[in-house]
Write a protein that holds these residues in place. Structure first.
Motif, PDB file in Angstrom:
ATOM      1  N   UNK A 222       0.811  -1.213   0.000  1.00 33.48           N
ATOM      2  CA  UNK A 222       0.000   0.000   0.000  1.00 33.48           C
ATOM      3  C   UNK A 222       0.836   1.250   0.000  1.00 33.48           C
ATOM      4  N   UNK A 223       0.157   2.345  -0.315  1.00 36.48           N
ATOM      5  CA  UNK A 223       0.801   3.655  -0.229  1.00 36.48           C
ATOM      6  C   UNK A 223      -0.228   4.692   0.165  1.00 36.48           C
ATOM      7  N   UNK A 224       0.208   5.623   0.987  1.00 38.81           N
ATOM      8  CA  UNK A 224      -0.646   6.724   1.415  1.00 38.81           C
ATOM      9  C   UNK A 224      -0.601   7.776   0.316  1.00 38.81           C
ATOM     10  N   UNK A 225      -1.704   7.916  -0.427  1.00 35.45           N
ATOM     11  CA  UNK A 225      -1.762   8.853  -1.549  1.00 35.45           C
ATOM     12  C   UNK A 225      -2.487  10.145  -1.166  1.00 35.45           C
ATOM     13  N   UNK A 226      -2.820  10.275   0.105  1.00 31.25           N
ATOM     14  CA  UNK A 226      -3.514  11.472   0.578  1.00 31.25           C
ATOM     15  C   UNK A 226      -2.559  12.469   1.206  1.00 31.25           C
ATOM     16  N   UNK A 227      -3.144  13.398   1.918  1.00 29.64           N
ATOM     17  CA  UNK A 227      -2.365  14.445   2.585  1.00 29.64           C
ATOM     18  C   UNK A 227      -2.394  14.314   4.096  1.00 29.64           C
ATOM     19  N   UNK A 228      -3.020  13.238   4.598  1.00 27.06           N
ATOM     20  CA  UNK A 228      -3.132  13.025   6.035  1.00 27.06           C
ATOM     21  C   UNK A 228      -2.525  11.678   6.410  1.00 27.06           C
ATOM     22  N   UNK A 229      -2.136  11.514   7.670  1.00 29.41           N
ATOM     23  CA  UNK A 229      -1.647  10.211   8.120  1.00 29.41           C
ATOM     24  C   UNK A 229      -2.764   9.172   8.100  1.00 29.41           C
TER      25      UNK A 229
END
Length: 116
Positions: free
Chosen positions: A81-88
């Motif tokens: 997975x990867x965090x593609x947003x702007x928040x944790x």
């Protein structure tokens, strides 16, 4: 599990409780963080923050945008997975130890659905 997320991605996953029936994991990341491939048995996923992630499995991907405060079923699966947003991302996983550890045959990646 041969790809236990606590082993493959210890900077993001930690065990917060374990007994002979369940294991509870906490997952935390920051915007832009990625994980290497790992496996989850059948689990209940509880979102503690709003987040956007891209899940990768077998050459496919699925984007998920989840709100805080939801509990969802997560069928056994292997993904990265990867965090593609702007928040944790902040999530709790309650892994069922007596559940199948075989890959889901449904082809669904990520949580099955948002609870009402």
């Amino acid at each position: 599990m041969d790809a236990d997320p606590v082993t493959t991605n210890p900077e993001h996953y930690s065990v917060v409780f374990e007994n002979d029936r369940v294991r509870v994991l906490e997952y935390i990341d920051a915007a832009g963080d990625k994980t290497t491939p790992h496996e989850h048995p059948d689990s209940v996923m509880i979102t503690l923050s709003d987040f956007q992630r891209r899940l990768h499995a077998e050459g496919n991907f699925r984007d998920v945008d989840l709100p805080a405060g939801k509990a969802m079923w997560l069928a056994a699966q292997r993904h990265a997975g990867e965090n593609i947003g702007e928040t944790p991302t902040h999530v709790i996983f309650v892994e069922l130890k007596d559940a199948t550890r075989e890959k889901s045959t449904s082809g669904w990646l990520g949580p099955a659905q948002l609870a009402p």
